[in-house]
Write a protein that holds these residues in place. Sequence first.
Motif, PDB file in Angstrom:
ATOM      1  N   MET A   1      57.056 -36.501 103.783  1.00 32.69           N
ATOM      2  CA  MET A   1      56.178 -36.308 102.633  1.00 32.69           C
ATOM      3  C   MET A   1      56.952 -35.799 101.416  1.00 32.69           C
ATOM      4  SD  MET A   1      53.462 -37.362 103.957  1.00 32.69           S
ATOM      5  CE  MET A   1      52.831 -37.673 105.609  1.00 32.69           C
ATOM      6  N   ALA A   2      56.694 -36.404 100.272  1.00 29.16           N
ATOM      7  CA  ALA A   2      57.385 -36.002  99.056  1.00 29.16           C
ATOM      8  C   ALA A   2      57.021 -34.589  98.631  1.00 29.16           C
ATOM      9  CB  ALA A   2      57.050 -36.987  97.929  1.00 29.16           C
ATOM     10  N   ASP A   3      55.816 -34.151  98.960  1.00 19.15           N
ATOM     11  CA  ASP A   3      55.344 -32.823  98.576  1.00 19.15           C
ATOM     12  C   ASP A   3      54.560 -32.231  99.747  1.00 19.15           C
ATOM     13  OD1 ASP A   3      54.102 -30.577  97.484  1.00 19.15           O
ATOM     14  OD2 ASP A   3      53.751 -31.521  95.539  1.00 19.15           O
ATOM     15  N   ARG A   4      55.233 -31.452 100.587  1.00 21.55           N
ATOM     16  CA  ARG A   4      54.586 -30.884 101.770  1.00 21.55           C
ATOM     17  C   ARG A   4      53.388 -30.031 101.385  1.00 21.55           C
ATOM     18  NH1 ARG A   4      58.233 -30.476 106.494  1.00 21.55           N
ATOM     19  NH2 ARG A   4      60.276 -31.285 105.895  1.00 21.55           N
ATOM     20  N   SER A   5      53.550 -29.221 100.342  1.00 22.21           N
ATOM     21  CA  SER A   5      52.468 -28.322  99.932  1.00 22.21           C
ATOM     22  C   SER A   5      51.211 -29.100  99.573  1.00 22.21           C
ATOM     23  CB  SER A   5      52.915 -27.464  98.742  1.00 22.21           C
ATOM     24  OG  SER A   5      53.963 -26.598  99.105  1.00 22.21           O
ATOM     25  N   ALA A   6      51.374 -30.178  98.818  1.00 22.87           N
ATOM     26  CA  ALA A   6      50.219 -30.973  98.406  1.00 22.87           C
ATOM     27  C   ALA A   6      49.551 -31.644  99.603  1.00 22.87           C
ATOM     28  CB  ALA A   6      50.641 -32.016  97.375  1.00 22.87           C
TER      29      ALA A   6
END
Length: 273
Positions: free
Chosen positions: A142-147
């Motif tokens: 995932m490019a943005d784990r938090s999102a």
Amino acid sequence: MARQGEELRSVEKLYDATSAVLEEFYGADLHFGYWDASVVDLPSAAARMTERLIERTQVTPGQHVLDLGCGTGNPALRLARAREVRVTGVSVSRREVARANDSAEQQQMAHDVQFERVDALALPYTSASFDAAWAIESMSHMADRSAVLRELSRVLRPGGRLLIADGFLRRPPSSADSRAAETVCAAFRMSLPPTLPGHTDLLGEAGFVVVDQEDLSEHAQRSITCLVHLMQARTAEFSDMFGEKAFTRLLDSLLGAELTGTIGYVLLSAERR
């Protein structure tokens, strides 16, 4: 958005290129294996890892589970059959989704198990629509784990469980460690994983509480050895997939001791607050 689309296409291209070859050796459960006295080879170890995940998934018959990064679909089908639940599996790979839906049809499980091509950063599901979720070796892509974790928190009901099986950093990497890990991550379109406290922080920020974590590194490590043997046996195919120079760097990194000491494998269970 353009960069995000490029990253999705890059991951999809990798899955499409490698999954058919890898499945010859991993079997239908296309993920790391859990090696114990009950397994005899990589396919049985991968199947055993799926069993461990099914055992740890807290669901009751009729509930709805999201499988984020569903791969071949076989783990989701096994979960649905074993626990009598509905499963929606998602992937960025059109080929994987089509193949997984074919498997569901062939096993007469399409009523309970569906697979869709979906961007994990924008899940097309209403809030609190799932009772549990899996992320088996998919968060690292995932490019943005938090999102993505925020999206999972949104679609899970309060009290729902998220099960993550993935890599983690054992320690802050040295320069040699970083080079090996970054080479592997770049080849497989992944980002460097967090430490265990880092995983906990990311989950907490997204609205989860970690209720259990199990370090499976010793049970999973042999899967790397099997992957190396596969790559050595099918050098020409993997050179075509990754490019000759990139493949050589990847193989050298997988063979090095630095990677083993730097990255472990964890099974995390978290509850949606």
